[in-house]
Design an enzyme around this catalytic site. Structure first.
Site, PDB file in Angstrom:
ATOM      1  N   ARG A  70      -2.941  -0.946  -0.481  1.00 59.20           N
ATOM      2  CA  ARG A  70      -2.473  -0.040   0.575  1.00 59.20           C
ATOM      3  C   ARG A  70      -0.941  -0.018   0.663  1.00 59.20           C
ATOM      4  NH1 ARG A  70      -7.290   0.109   0.153  1.00 59.20           N
ATOM      5  NH2 ARG A  70      -8.845  -0.132   1.793  1.00 59.20           N
ATOM      6  N   HIS A  74       1.112   3.416   0.751  1.00 60.73           N
ATOM      7  CA  HIS A  74       1.950   3.762   1.904  1.00 60.73           C
ATOM      8  C   HIS A  74       3.425   3.833   1.510  1.00 60.73           C
ATOM      9  CE1 HIS A  74      -0.821   3.156   5.560  1.00 60.73           C
ATOM     10  NE2 HIS A  74      -1.589   3.227   4.486  1.00 60.73           N
ATOM     11  N   ASN A  99       1.729   1.915   9.709  1.00 56.75           N
ATOM     12  CA  ASN A  99       1.929   0.776   8.809  1.00 56.75           C
ATOM     13  C   ASN A  99       1.684  -0.582   9.461  1.00 56.75           C
ATOM     14  OD1 ASN A  99       2.599   2.361   6.578  1.00 56.75           O
ATOM     15  ND2 ASN A  99       4.777   2.393   7.091  1.00 56.75           N
ATOM     16  N   HIS A 196     -10.674   2.941  -1.136  1.00 61.35           N
ATOM     17  CA  HIS A 196     -11.341   2.440   0.059  1.00 61.35           C
ATOM     18  C   HIS A 196     -12.615   1.668  -0.291  1.00 61.35           C
ATOM     19  CE1 HIS A 196      -9.309   5.555   2.971  1.00 61.35           C
ATOM     20  NE2 HIS A 196      -8.496   4.608   2.560  1.00 61.35           N
ATOM     21  N   THR A 197     -12.885   1.514  -1.567  1.00 54.53           N
ATOM     22  CA  THR A 197     -14.007   0.669  -1.986  1.00 54.53           C
ATOM     23  C   THR A 197     -13.747  -0.793  -1.647  1.00 54.53           C
ATOM     24  OG1 THR A 197     -15.417   0.020  -3.842  1.00 54.53           O
ATOM     25  CG2 THR A 197     -13.107   0.349  -4.334  1.00 54.53           C
ATOM     26  N   ASP A 247     -16.305   0.154   2.822  1.00 56.89           N
ATOM     27  CA  ASP A 247     -17.380   0.321   1.841  1.00 56.89           C
ATOM     28  C   ASP A 247     -18.485  -0.669   2.208  1.00 56.89           C
ATOM     29  OD1 ASP A 247     -18.982   0.810  -0.324  1.00 56.89           O
ATOM     30  OD2 ASP A 247     -17.592   0.046  -1.835  1.00 56.89           O
TER      31      ASP A 247
END
Length: 331
Positions: A70, A74, A99, A196-197, A247
């Site tokens: 991430r 970001h 954040n 996002h897994t 997930d």
């Protein structure tokens, strides 16, 4: 000069030309001045130092893998991949609401400390972030890819710039617009969101789907047998800080389970589940799931390709930017 000498010289010229062409191909840039093996001569152990650092931290806390992935995302979506999200201080990107949930900064700092000992002033924080993201995916069971390096660190970090990150409530069209603005297409969108897994989301980012979606009860796209489970994890008016796996059933393994959950109405974020309910994005989800009758795509391979594209957004190279001594502060 004899005819034989002319032929020989021509062949020699062709051989030299091919050799030069191959050398150029090996060092071809993959974006705005980045290339694979950038530190081969100046800090040959750079990538191995980052990898061993990431591995050490993940051995203690495997959930940090999602955090490191991430951070790279970001970072790149705001002012380009320049490590500006790492800078501490008032009103920096790191203080922006979007954040506040980022994790893994200590891993980047640890790697930087070791690299400064081995090769002072050589390896940028932006490259450490990109390498750590790749290593996190691999150590979570995903496929590897070559990371072009050569980024330099930015000199600006402002919370006010963090206003166009993809958001949990974004429609498919808004997500497409935000990705297109960074040079990423629809396939890149579905692929990168597949990150996002691994990881979790705080209840506050999706609890509206559970109780009062569009002022009319729960979001009808949520699997009815899954809804009570989410409601028990995120009670109404509970404050929303509890975190839920993005997930379900596979939050630490980098695989295609995330896409299967979207198909089954078990996507956590509104922006995620929307990818299954829109025809233009659903087809890519189906391809990653290998559904019959569609051209299959290998998620692990495509994820690496899209990460390379994302990793070249707005990079500083050459003499632009700086090589920070400490990742959390400008020189």
């Amino acid at each position: 000069m004899t005819k034989m000498e002319v032929v020989f010289n021509n062949k020699s010229f062709i051989l030299v030309f091919i050799t030069i062409a191959l050398c150029i191909a090996v060092t071809t840039v993959h974006g705005q001045g980045t290339r694979v093996g950038f530190y081969a001569a100046t800090c040959p152990k750079a990538e191995s130092i980052v990898k061993s650092t990431v591995q050490s931290h993940l051995n203690s806390d495997p959930t940090l893998a999602a955090g490191l992935l991430r951070i790279h995302f970001h970072d790149c979506f705001v002012q380009g991949c320049d490590a500006s999200v790492l800078v501490t201080g008032s009103n920096t990107e790191r203080t922006a609401f979007a954040n506040l949930g980022l994790r893994g900064f200590e891993v980047i700092d640890d790697a930087k400390t070791q690299l400064e000992t081995a090769c002072p002033g050589v390896v940028s924080c932006a490259d450490i972030v990109a390498l750590a993201a790749r290593d996190s995916v691999v150590l979570s069971g995903g496929l590897s890819w070559q990371v072009p390096t050569g980024r330099r660190d930015g000199r600006v970090s402002q919370a006010s710039d963090v206003n166009n990150l993809p958001a949990p409530s974004d429609s498919v069209d808004v997500q497409k617009q935000k990705f297109a603005a960074k040079g990423l297409n629809t396939q890149d969108l579905i692929t990168l969101v597949g990150g996002h897994t691994i990881g979790t989301a705080a209840c506050q980012f999706f609890s509206n789907r559970l109780y009062n979606f569009s002022g009319n009860g729960p979001d009808p796209s949520i699997d009815s047998s899954f809804l009570p489970q989410l409601q028990s994890l995120c009670p109404q008016n509970s404050g929303g800080s509890t975190r839920v796996p993005l997930d379900t059933g596979s939050q630490l393994k980098f695989d295609t389970s995330y896409y299967g959950n979207l198909r089954n109405g078990r996507g956590i974020l509104q922006s995620d589940e929307a990818l299954w309910n829109d025809a233009s994005t659903k087809v890519f989800v189906q391809r990653y799931l290998g559904l019959r009758g569609l051209l299959g795509l290998t998620f692990g391979v495509e994820f690496g390709k899209s990460m390379v594209k994302m990793g070249n957004i707005g990079v500083n190279t050459g003499t632009d930017g700086e090589i920070r001594k400490i990742c959390s502060a400008f020189n």
